[in-house]
Write a protein that holds these residues in place. Sequence first.
Motif, PDB file in Angstrom:
ATOM      1  N   LEU A  55      60.128  33.888 108.986  1.00 17.36           N
ATOM      2  CA  LEU A  55      59.049  34.269 109.712  1.00 17.36           C
ATOM      3  C   LEU A  55      59.041  35.558 110.069  1.00 17.36           C
ATOM      4  N   GLU A  56      57.803  36.125 110.531  1.00 20.95           N
ATOM      5  CA  GLU A  56      57.595  37.363 111.066  1.00 20.95           C
ATOM      6  C   GLU A  56      58.282  37.386 112.492  1.00 20.95           C
ATOM      7  N   PRO A  57      58.384  38.657 112.905  1.00 26.71           N
ATOM      8  CA  PRO A  57      59.107  38.923 114.575  1.00 26.71           C
ATOM      9  C   PRO A  57      57.632  38.424 115.135  1.00 26.71           C
ATOM     10  N   GLU A  58      58.036  38.160 116.703  1.00 27.09           N
ATOM     11  CA  GLU A  58      59.397  38.398 117.184  1.00 27.09           C
ATOM     12  C   GLU A  58      60.093  36.872 117.557  1.00 27.09           C
ATOM     13  N   ALA A  59      61.312  37.117 117.427  1.00 29.78           N
ATOM     14  CA  ALA A  59      62.082  35.912 117.836  1.00 29.78           C
ATOM     15  C   ALA A  59      62.416  35.921 119.356  1.00 29.78           C
ATOM     16  N   SER A  60      62.447  34.534 119.764  1.00 31.54           N
ATOM     17  CA  SER A  60      62.954  34.298 121.153  1.00 31.54           C
ATOM     18  C   SER A  60      64.418  33.806 121.265  1.00 31.54           C
ATOM     19  N   TYR A  61      64.986  33.006 120.562  1.00 26.24           N
ATOM     20  CA  TYR A  61      66.273  32.131 120.552  1.00 26.24           C
ATOM     21  C   TYR A  61      66.672  32.137 119.107  1.00 26.24           C
ATOM     22  N   VAL A  62      67.762  32.551 118.886  1.00 27.30           N
ATOM     23  CA  VAL A  62      68.459  32.455 117.507  1.00 27.30           C
ATOM     24  C   VAL A  62      69.867  31.891 117.651  1.00 27.30           C
ATOM     25  N   LYS A  63      70.280  31.218 116.414  1.00 27.91           N
ATOM     26  CA  LYS A  63      71.565  30.746 116.321  1.00 27.91           C
ATOM     27  C   LYS A  63      71.892  31.056 114.985  1.00 27.91           C
ATOM     28  N   GLY A  64      73.385  30.824 114.699  1.00 25.10           N
ATOM     29  CA  GLY A  64      73.892  31.217 113.617  1.00 25.10           C
ATOM     30  C   GLY A  64      75.302  31.346 113.480  1.00 25.10           C
ATOM     31  N   PRO A  86      57.254  26.949 121.060  1.00 22.16           N
ATOM     32  CA  PRO A  86      58.011  26.497 119.619  1.00 22.16           C
ATOM     33  C   PRO A  86      57.384  27.436 118.552  1.00 22.16           C
ATOM     34  N   ALA A  87      56.139  28.182 118.679  1.00 20.85           N
ATOM     35  CA  ALA A  87      55.881  28.977 117.616  1.00 20.85           C
ATOM     36  C   ALA A  87      56.724  30.286 117.520  1.00 20.85           C
ATOM     37  N   ARG A  88      57.508  30.338 118.253  1.00 20.74           N
ATOM     38  CA  ARG A  88      58.571  31.620 118.191  1.00 20.74           C
ATOM     39  C   ARG A  88      59.860  31.080 117.566  1.00 20.74           C
ATOM     40  N   ARG A  89      60.023  29.973 117.207  1.00 15.67           N
ATOM     41  CA  ARG A  89      61.240  29.494 116.610  1.00 15.67           C
ATOM     42  C   ARG A  89      61.706  30.244 115.413  1.00 15.67           C
ATOM     43  N   ARG A  90      63.171  30.477 115.064  1.00 16.67           N
ATOM     44  CA  ARG A  90      63.597  31.139 114.103  1.00 16.67           C
ATOM     45  C   ARG A  90      64.959  30.633 113.646  1.00 16.67           C
ATOM     46  N   ARG A  91      65.139  31.025 112.383  1.00 14.72           N
ATOM     47  CA  ARG A  91      66.306  30.367 111.684  1.00 14.72           C
ATOM     48  C   ARG A  91      67.189  31.443 110.951  1.00 14.72           C
ATOM     49  N   PHE A  92      68.600  31.314 110.899  1.00 20.05           N
ATOM     50  CA  PHE A  92      69.459  32.474 110.293  1.00 20.05           C
ATOM     51  C   PHE A  92      70.342  31.623 109.569  1.00 20.05           C
ATOM     52  N   SER A  93      70.690  32.236 108.411  1.00 17.45           N
ATOM     53  CA  SER A  93      71.781  31.869 107.289  1.00 17.45           C
ATOM     54  C   SER A  93      72.724  32.995 107.402  1.00 17.45           C
ATOM     55  N   GLN A  94      73.735  32.556 107.091  1.00 15.62           N
ATOM     56  CA  GLN A  94      75.132  33.575 107.175  1.00 15.62           C
ATOM     57  C   GLN A  94      74.977  34.723 106.020  1.00 15.62           C
ATOM     58  N   ALA A  95      75.184  36.038 106.334  1.00 14.78           N
ATOM     59  CA  ALA A  95      75.173  36.962 105.258  1.00 14.78           C
ATOM     60  C   ALA A  95      76.220  36.535 104.257  1.00 14.78           C
ATOM     61  N   GLN A  96      75.864  36.840 102.953  1.00 12.18           N
ATOM     62  CA  GLN A  96      76.446  36.788 101.829  1.00 12.18           C
ATOM     63  C   GLN A  96      77.001  38.064 101.436  1.00 12.18           C
ATOM     64  N   ASP A  97      78.380  38.212 101.101  1.00  9.14           N
ATOM     65  CA  ASP A  97      78.768  39.467 100.583  1.00  9.14           C
ATOM     66  C   ASP A  97      78.377  39.789  99.137  1.00  9.14           C
TER      67      ASP A  97
END
Length: 258
Positions: free
Chosen positions: A21-30, A247-258
């Motif tokens: 989603l577009e910015p802005e994120a509040s809390y992220v995990k990864g 909750p509208a500011r939720r975000r999700r990360f996936s690990q970078a791929q080489d």
Amino acid sequence: MEEARRIERHFGTSITEGLDLEPEASYVKGVGKVEFAEFAAWHTRGAAVMHVQLRNAHGQRVDLCLFGSKDNVRGFGPSDGFAEGWTSSAAPAIEELLRTRGRQNTSQWDDPQSRSVETLKIALDQGFSSTTDHRGHPETRGFTIGHGGDCEFVAEIYTDVVLDPTRWHLEGESAGAERIMVGRPLWIRTMTPDAVVRYAELRNGPVWAHRRWLRPLRSLTRRPQAEIVPPVVSAVLETTEPSAPDPARRRRFSQAQD
């Protein structure tokens, strides 16, 4: 470990793992490789900067620049870093960003993109020497301490900026940057004890390591109910639960791929 679980329980579904989603994120995990260095601040002592590079589901590069107290980086000591090389004149602007949690900007880098770019340069180029090729070798730069591979983290984000590709033509380690997040870690921990690489050992050889009592970097949290805080500001996690983040500011990360 218990502190990390407590933080995740508190924020619940406000912390997720994709970033589509577009910015802005509040809390992220990864999960990713986290590099640790001293932050050569102007007005703050004992600060640390942590950098992790990820990619979201669309392949967009996301650079997280996280700041906290070096005292809370467990497993490293005064002999791990060396203060030598380039330091940024934008350090006071970044200190203001951290102190005000992104709400104020009185610096000459007075737009979100330019200040975020200066923050990324600190994370990736601080300690740079023009006589050495540092690409892929952060241990050769001043102020760098080490990294942890496959670190789990949760972070609070103060600023979240997507760069205009027509405006920026970055070089070196910053080349290719697309989105920059700046904030603080709530916690960072390695998934295995042997995931930590101490740059002092790479610089000085394996004999250096055997002469010291080495503790694995398991978590940035030093003692119960303490959290990593930006330079100058100190805080303790409250035992009373504040209202849940939007909750509208939720975000999700996936690990970078080489």
